[in-house]
Scaffold this active site. Structure first.
Site, PDB file in Angstrom:
ATOM      1  N   ARG A  45      51.316-126.604   5.947  1.00 49.57           N
ATOM      2  CA  ARG A  45      50.573-125.588   6.707  1.00 49.57           C
ATOM      3  C   ARG A  45      51.234-124.211   6.572  1.00 49.57           C
ATOM      4  O   ARG A  45      52.449-124.069   6.643  1.00 49.57           O
ATOM      5  CB  ARG A  45      50.516-126.004   8.178  1.00 49.57           C
ATOM      6  CG  ARG A  45      49.748-125.043   9.084  1.00 49.57           C
ATOM      7  CD  ARG A  45      50.651-124.043   9.778  1.00 49.57           C
ATOM      8  NE  ARG A  45      49.936-123.234  10.754  1.00 49.57           N
ATOM      9  CZ  ARG A  45      50.453-122.164  11.366  1.00 49.57           C
ATOM     10  NH1 ARG A  45      51.676-121.797  11.098  1.00 49.57           N
ATOM     11  NH2 ARG A  45      49.752-121.484  12.222  1.00 49.57           N
TER      12      ARG A  45
ATOM     13  N   THR B   9      51.707-112.237  16.584  1.00 50.49           N
ATOM     14  CA  THR B   9      52.415-113.473  16.871  1.00 50.49           C
ATOM     15  C   THR B   9      51.453-114.397  17.611  1.00 50.49           C
ATOM     16  O   THR B   9      50.433-113.956  18.113  1.00 50.49           O
ATOM     17  CB  THR B   9      53.688-113.198  17.706  1.00 50.49           C
ATOM     18  OG1 THR B   9      54.392-114.425  17.915  1.00 50.49           O
ATOM     19  CG2 THR B   9      53.369-112.592  19.045  1.00 50.49           C
ATOM     20  N   GLY B  10      51.776-115.671  17.638  1.00 52.62           N
ATOM     21  CA  GLY B  10      50.906-116.616  18.318  1.00 52.62           C
ATOM     22  C   GLY B  10      50.265-117.589  17.351  1.00 52.62           C
ATOM     23  O   GLY B  10      50.776-117.816  16.251  1.00 52.62           O
TER      24      GLY B  10
ATOM     25  N   THR C 186      58.554-116.105  16.662  1.00 57.15           N
ATOM     26  CA  THR C 186      58.295-115.368  15.421  1.00 57.15           C
ATOM     27  C   THR C 186      58.645-113.906  15.615  1.00 57.15           C
ATOM     28  O   THR C 186      58.186-113.291  16.571  1.00 57.15           O
ATOM     29  CB  THR C 186      56.789-115.428  15.103  1.00 57.15           C
ATOM     30  OG1 THR C 186      56.472-116.747  14.738  1.00 57.15           O
ATOM     31  CG2 THR C 186      56.399-114.478  13.983  1.00 57.15           C
TER      32      THR C 186
ATOM     33  N   THR D 115      58.981-116.189  10.151  1.00 59.92           N
ATOM     34  CA  THR D 115      58.782-117.297  11.092  1.00 59.92           C
ATOM     35  C   THR D 115      58.978-118.648  10.420  1.00 59.92           C
ATOM     36  O   THR D 115      58.842-118.765   9.198  1.00 59.92           O
ATOM     37  CB  THR D 115      57.351-117.241  11.671  1.00 59.92           C
ATOM     38  OG1 THR D 115      57.207-118.215  12.694  1.00 59.92           O
ATOM     39  CG2 THR D 115      56.301-117.510  10.610  1.00 59.92           C
TER      40      THR D 115
HETATM   41  C1  SD4 Z   1      52.210-119.001  12.955  1.00 55.56           C
HETATM   42  N1  SD4 Z   1      52.027-116.871  14.043  1.00 55.56           N
HETATM   43  O1  SD4 Z   1      52.787-119.631  12.095  1.00 55.56           O
HETATM   44  C2  SD4 Z   1      52.957-117.871  13.613  1.00 55.56           C
HETATM   45  C3  SD4 Z   1      53.810-118.439  14.676  1.00 55.56           C
HETATM   46  C4  SD4 Z   1      54.163-117.490  15.764  1.00 55.56           C
HETATM   47  O2  SD4 Z   1      54.837-117.095  17.849  1.00 55.56           O
HETATM   48  O3  SD4 Z   1      53.909-116.327  15.735  1.00 55.56           O
HETATM   49  N2  SD4 Z   1      54.711-117.917  16.822  1.00 55.56           N
HETATM   50  O4  SD4 Z   1      51.076-119.267  13.348  1.00 55.56           O
END
Ligand code: SD4
Length: 336
Positions: free
Chosen positions: A223, A246-247, A195, A213
């Site tokens: 989702r 991110t995450g 992302t 993302t």
């Molecule tokens: C999510 N935060 O869809 C995003 C995905 C992401 O590193 O950041 N991936 O939850």
């Protein structure tokens, strides 16, 4: 611990649904990183312009820098920077080539925020590569902040965006392989980047941010993560600073992470301290299973100081300032 091993362990420790692409990334590139952990820049006015982004995305920051150097504003810089990754088919967590949901649909989330506090967002958008640009159109050409799904796609098409299939052969193959054993066990992907969240300060000292993302790989159909949620995935306050996350989006949403970081900076914390505090809110929850997921924040304040912090190792920030485009490893919480 080698990153691949870490990922494997994290996968085995088990979470709920597939936490796919969120966990960690930058596997191969991280080996080449020479810089140590992020430390706040000195407490003097930093040289402007500057741009920072999540993960290892030097081509994206280079694009943003080009815009800023030419006297362009921070909003154009972050949009154009993010577009680089959206168009990059090799990146399997953004735009074209993003990994699909469990039913094989690539669905995108993105948002953008300007120096006035205006914002635009698209969620669950299909068939359009440049979700960040659609988000900008939502901000500038509609009375709304957020458009979802078919409505967002319809709006994009009306605005002249091209309809295209975002599921590349490589991502289709990965999905087909995932389906064999899926059963919603965590699948950890190893990718070159993730992302993209980007924050910039232009020559006038004005701040903007954007985030785009394809979300969690193999997520449930429908989702939506944190990335398009203003205050969670991104927040900009031109008087104070900005943050992007991110995450694992669910964890970011539960703590309204990016808004939290900006508010902590308003209370006097440096960007680094604010990112650390926001991570501590997640990991210190009773019964937090933080060992199973990653969250990372990057932030910048009005003075141009920057910070980044994550739960686990191997999160990084790319920063372009003073003509230097560098990847900076983040400090992280879980040292055990
Ligand atoms: C999510 N935060 O869809 C995003 C995905 C992401 O590193 O950041 N991936 O939850």
């Amino acid at each position: 611990m080698k990153r691949r091993h870490f990922l494997k362990n994290a996968a085995l420790s088990g979470a709920g649904v597939a936490v796919g692409s969120t966990l960690l990334s930058c596997a191969d590139n991280d080996k080449k990183v020479e810089t140590s952990v992020a430390t706040p820049t000195p407490n003097s006015k930093a040289s402007l312009p500057l741009v920072i982004a999540t993960w290892h995305v030097k081509e994206a920051t280079a694009k943003a820098w080009e815009v800023l150097q030419a006297g362009g504003n921070a909003l154009d810089a972050v949009e154009q920077g993010c577009m680089v990754e959206e168009a990059n088919e090799k990146g399997q967590s953004v735009g074209k080539g993003g990994l699909p949901d469990r039913d094989g649909h690539v669905t995108l989330d993105a948002c953008i925020m300007d120096k006035h506090g205006n914002c635009g967002s698209v969620v669950f958008l299909e068939n359009i590569v440049h979700a960040v640009s659609v988000a900008r159109k939502v901000m500038e050409d509609t009375p709304h902040v957020m458009l979802a799904g078919k409505g967002a796609e319809q709006f994009a098409l009306e605005q002249g965006f091209k309809k295209e299939n975002l599921l590349t052969e490589a991502s289709k193959k990965a999905w087909e392989e995932w389906k064999v054993n899926s059963e919603y066990k965590p699948i950890i992907n190893i990718e070159n980047h993730d992302t993209i969240g980007m924050l910039a300060i232009d020559k006038n000292g004005d701040i903007s941010g954007a985030c785009t993302t394809s979300g969690l790989a193999y997520k449930m159909h429908g989702r939506v993560g944190d990335s398009p949620i203003i205050g969670s995935g991104l927040f900009v306050d031109n008087e104070i600073g900005a943050c992007v996350a991110t995450g694992l989006g669910e964890e970011v949403v539960k703590t309204v992470g990016s808004f939290l970081v900006v508010e902590l900076m308003r209370q006097g914390k440096t960007p680094q301290e604010a990112c650390e505090e926001a991570i501590s809110r997640i990991v210190n929850k009773p019964n937090s299973n933080y060992k199973d997921f990653q969250v990372g924040y990057i932030a910048v304040n009005k003075q141009g100081e920057t910070g980044s912090y994550s739960i686990h190792q191997w999160f990084s920030m790319t920063k372009y300032q003073d003509g230097v485009n560098e990847q900076i490893q983040s400090d992280f919480f879980n040292k055990s």
